[in-house]
Design a protein around this motif. Structure first.
Motif, PDB file in Angstrom:
ATOM      1  N   GLU A   1       0.852  -1.184   0.000  1.00  0.00           N
ATOM      2  CA  GLU A   1       0.000   0.000   0.000  1.00  0.00           C
ATOM      3  C   GLU A   1       0.890   1.238   0.000  1.00  0.00           C
ATOM      4  O   GLU A   1       1.737   1.415   0.877  1.00  0.00           O
ATOM      5  CB  GLU A   1      -0.907   0.017   1.221  1.00  0.00           C
ATOM      6  N   VAL A   2       0.677   2.077  -1.016  1.00  0.00           N
ATOM      7  CA  VAL A   2       1.425   3.329  -1.120  1.00  0.00           C
ATOM      8  C   VAL A   2       0.451   4.461  -0.822  1.00  0.00           C
ATOM      9  O   VAL A   2      -0.575   4.598  -1.485  1.00  0.00           O
ATOM     10  CB  VAL A   2       2.045   3.496  -2.522  1.00  0.00           C
ATOM     11  N   MET A   3       0.774   5.236   0.190  1.00  0.00           N
ATOM     12  CA  MET A   3      -0.080   6.359   0.572  1.00  0.00           C
ATOM     13  C   MET A   3       0.551   7.655   0.088  1.00  0.00           C
ATOM     14  O   MET A   3       1.762   7.842   0.194  1.00  0.00           O
ATOM     15  CB  MET A   3      -0.270   6.377   2.079  1.00  0.00           C
ATOM     16  N   VAL A   4      -0.295   8.531  -0.437  1.00  0.00           N
ATOM     17  CA  VAL A   4       0.147   9.840  -0.920  1.00  0.00           C
ATOM     18  C   VAL A   4      -0.616  10.883  -0.115  1.00  0.00           C
ATOM     19  O   VAL A   4      -1.851  10.908  -0.131  1.00  0.00           O
ATOM     20  CB  VAL A   4      -0.160  10.016  -2.426  1.00  0.00           C
ATOM     21  N   ASP A   5       0.122  11.747   0.602  1.00  0.00           N
ATOM     22  CA  ASP A   5      -0.579  12.776   1.368  1.00  0.00           C
ATOM     23  C   ASP A   5      -0.756  14.039   0.538  1.00  0.00           C
ATOM     24  O   ASP A   5      -0.329  14.114  -0.613  1.00  0.00           O
ATOM     25  CB  ASP A   5       0.125  13.058   2.693  1.00  0.00           C
ATOM     26  N   SER A   6      -1.398  15.028   1.117  1.00  0.00           N
ATOM     27  CA  SER A   6      -1.733  16.240   0.369  1.00  0.00           C
ATOM     28  C   SER A   6      -0.515  17.070  -0.001  1.00  0.00           C
ATOM     29  O   SER A   6      -0.580  17.910  -0.903  1.00  0.00           O
ATOM     30  CB  SER A   6      -2.713  17.093   1.167  1.00  0.00           C
ATOM     31  N   THR A   7       0.617  16.838   0.661  1.00  0.00           N
ATOM     32  CA  THR A   7       1.831  17.600   0.345  1.00  0.00           C
ATOM     33  C   THR A   7       2.727  16.882  -0.668  1.00  0.00           C
ATOM     34  O   THR A   7       3.766  17.403  -1.038  1.00  0.00           O
ATOM     35  CB  THR A   7       2.639  17.881   1.618  1.00  0.00           C
ATOM     36  N   GLY A   8       2.346  15.668  -1.070  1.00  0.00           N
ATOM     37  CA  GLY A   8       3.130  14.945  -2.064  1.00  0.00           C
ATOM     38  C   GLY A   8       4.141  13.988  -1.479  1.00  0.00           C
ATOM     39  O   GLY A   8       4.974  13.455  -2.199  1.00  0.00           O
ATOM     40  N   HIS A   9       4.084  13.734  -0.177  1.00  0.00           N
ATOM     41  CA  HIS A   9       4.988  12.769   0.450  1.00  0.00           C
ATOM     42  C   HIS A   9       4.367  11.385   0.384  1.00  0.00           C
ATOM     43  O   HIS A   9       3.149  11.229   0.414  1.00  0.00           O
ATOM     44  CB  HIS A   9       5.284  13.169   1.895  1.00  0.00           C
ATOM     45  N   TYR A  10       5.227  10.370   0.323  1.00  0.00           N
ATOM     46  CA  TYR A  10       4.787   8.995   0.156  1.00  0.00           C
ATOM     47  C   TYR A  10       5.079   8.185   1.412  1.00  0.00           C
ATOM     48  O   TYR A  10       6.018   8.466   2.161  1.00  0.00           O
ATOM     49  CB  TYR A  10       5.509   8.332  -1.025  1.00  0.00           C
ATOM     50  N   ALA A  11       4.273   7.135   1.601  1.00  0.00           N
ATOM     51  CA  ALA A  11       4.511   6.140   2.641  1.00  0.00           C
ATOM     52  C   ALA A  11       4.202   4.778   2.036  1.00  0.00           C
ATOM     53  O   ALA A  11       3.183   4.603   1.377  1.00  0.00           O
ATOM     54  CB  ALA A  11       3.626   6.400   3.848  1.00  0.00           C
ATOM     55  N   VAL A  12       5.105   3.830   2.235  1.00  0.00           N
ATOM     56  CA  VAL A  12       4.934   2.478   1.704  1.00  0.00           C
ATOM     57  C   VAL A  12       4.693   1.544   2.879  1.00  0.00           C
ATOM     58  O   VAL A  12       5.547   1.411   3.751  1.00  0.00           O
ATOM     59  CB  VAL A  12       6.173   2.035   0.890  1.00  0.00           C
ATOM     60  N   ASN A  13       3.505   0.927   2.908  1.00  0.00           N
ATOM     61  CA  ASN A  13       3.085   0.044   4.006  1.00  0.00           C
ATOM     62  C   ASN A  13       3.265   0.706   5.372  1.00  0.00           C
ATOM     63  O   ASN A  13       3.734   0.096   6.318  1.00  0.00           O
ATOM     64  CB  ASN A  13       3.827  -1.293   3.954  1.00  0.00           C
ATOM     65  N   GLY A  14       2.920   1.968   5.456  1.00  0.00           N
ATOM     66  CA  GLY A  14       2.970   2.701   6.721  1.00  0.00           C
ATOM     67  C   GLY A  14       4.311   3.329   7.043  1.00  0.00           C
ATOM     68  O   GLY A  14       4.412   4.102   7.997  1.00  0.00           O
ATOM     69  N   GLN A  15       5.342   3.033   6.284  1.00  0.00           N
ATOM     70  CA  GLN A  15       6.668   3.603   6.508  1.00  0.00           C
ATOM     71  C   GLN A  15       6.816   4.863   5.652  1.00  0.00           C
ATOM     72  O   GLN A  15       6.857   4.773   4.426  1.00  0.00           O
ATOM     73  CB  GLN A  15       7.767   2.605   6.148  1.00  0.00           C
ATOM     74  N   ALA A  16       6.907   6.019   6.285  1.00  0.00           N
ATOM     75  CA  ALA A  16       7.029   7.280   5.551  1.00  0.00           C
ATOM     76  C   ALA A  16       8.406   7.388   4.913  1.00  0.00           C
ATOM     77  O   ALA A  16       9.419   6.993   5.509  1.00  0.00           O
ATOM     78  CB  ALA A  16       6.795   8.455   6.484  1.00  0.00           C
ATOM     79  N   LEU A  17       8.431   7.907   3.698  1.00  0.00           N
ATOM     80  CA  LEU A  17       9.703   8.122   2.998  1.00  0.00           C
ATOM     81  C   LEU A  17      10.206   9.516   3.334  1.00  0.00           C
ATOM     82  O   LEU A  17       9.432  10.459   3.502  1.00  0.00           O
ATOM     83  CB  LEU A  17       9.519   7.969   1.495  1.00  0.00           C
TER      84      LEU A  17
ATOM     85  N   VAL B   1      -1.987  -1.235  -3.824  1.00  0.00           N
ATOM     86  CA  VAL B   1      -3.057  -0.320  -3.440  1.00  0.00           C
ATOM     87  C   VAL B   1      -2.495   1.089  -3.327  1.00  0.00           C
ATOM     88  O   VAL B   1      -1.481   1.303  -2.665  1.00  0.00           O
ATOM     89  CB  VAL B   1      -3.693  -0.744  -2.092  1.00  0.00           C
ATOM     90  N   ILE B   2      -3.168   2.017  -3.996  1.00  0.00           N
ATOM     91  CA  ILE B   2      -2.785   3.432  -3.907  1.00  0.00           C
ATOM     92  C   ILE B   2      -3.848   4.126  -3.068  1.00  0.00           C
ATOM     93  O   ILE B   2      -5.024   4.142  -3.423  1.00  0.00           O
ATOM     94  CB  ILE B   2      -2.698   4.072  -5.295  1.00  0.00           C
ATOM     95  N   ALA B   3      -3.444   4.684  -1.944  1.00  0.00           N
ATOM     96  CA  ALA B   3      -4.347   5.431  -1.072  1.00  0.00           C
ATOM     97  C   ALA B   3      -3.885   6.879  -1.090  1.00  0.00           C
ATOM     98  O   ALA B   3      -2.861   7.215  -0.501  1.00  0.00           O
ATOM     99  CB  ALA B   3      -4.319   4.866   0.347  1.00  0.00           C
ATOM    100  N   ALA B   4      -4.623   7.712  -1.807  1.00  0.00           N
ATOM    101  CA  ALA B   4      -4.226   9.109  -1.958  1.00  0.00           C
ATOM    102  C   ALA B   4      -5.194  10.019  -1.227  1.00  0.00           C
ATOM    103  O   ALA B   4      -6.403   9.779  -1.212  1.00  0.00           O
ATOM    104  CB  ALA B   4      -4.179   9.488  -3.437  1.00  0.00           C
TER     105      ALA B   4
END
Length: 140
Positions: A61-77, A102-105
């Motif tokens: 699961e790759v999460m994209v926040d409103s500022t454009g930062h990514y997190a992969v399986n809960g680990q923030a990059l 899964v992309i969660a944006a």
């Protein structure tokens, strides 16, 4: 009285200029035609009308926040670089390509950031890509 007859020559049509024109038109059409390219990623867009979400044992699961930062399986990059995203996804998946991606944006995330994640998924060979949504609240 004897009249002089004029000799009528056979009419010949020269087809060479017409063939040249047709070939020129054919080449022009071939050069200006765009061919449809099939997508590399099969997207499964879930309905947001109360369909229960599917549970997968193994997924990335790759999460994209409103500022454009990514997190992969809960680990923030730490950065927003594509190379860091690729490395994090490879580490999280152990180079397995058949996992659910899964992309969660965030709703305010830019389209470019989401497309960047989709592009990385396509480059890494994932074919099961899912964009997560939430079920809207019903006002009964």
């Amino acid at each position: 009285m004897k009249f002089k007859r004029t000799n009528v020559e056979d009419i010949q049509i020269n087809l060479t200029p017409m063939i040249d024109c047709l070939l020129f038109i054919l080449v022009f059409l071939l050069l200006t035609t765009t061919f449809s390219q099939s997508s590399r990623i099969n997207l499964t867009l879930p309905d947001a009308e109360g369909v229960p979400p599917k549970q997968y044992d193994h997924k990335v699961e790759v999460m994209v926040d409103s500022t454009g930062h990514y997190a992969v399986n809960g680990q923030a990059l730490s950065s927003t670089e594509v190379s860091d995203l690729i490395i994090a996804i490879k580490q999280a998946t152990n180079h397995e390509k058949d996992l659910m991606f899964v992309i969660a944006a965030d709703a305010k995330a830019t389209h470019q950031d989401v497309i960047r994640v989709m592009d990385v998924a396509g480059q890494l060979g994932f074919v099961n890509v899912n964009i997560s949504t939430k079920v809207p609240a019903r006002g009964y």
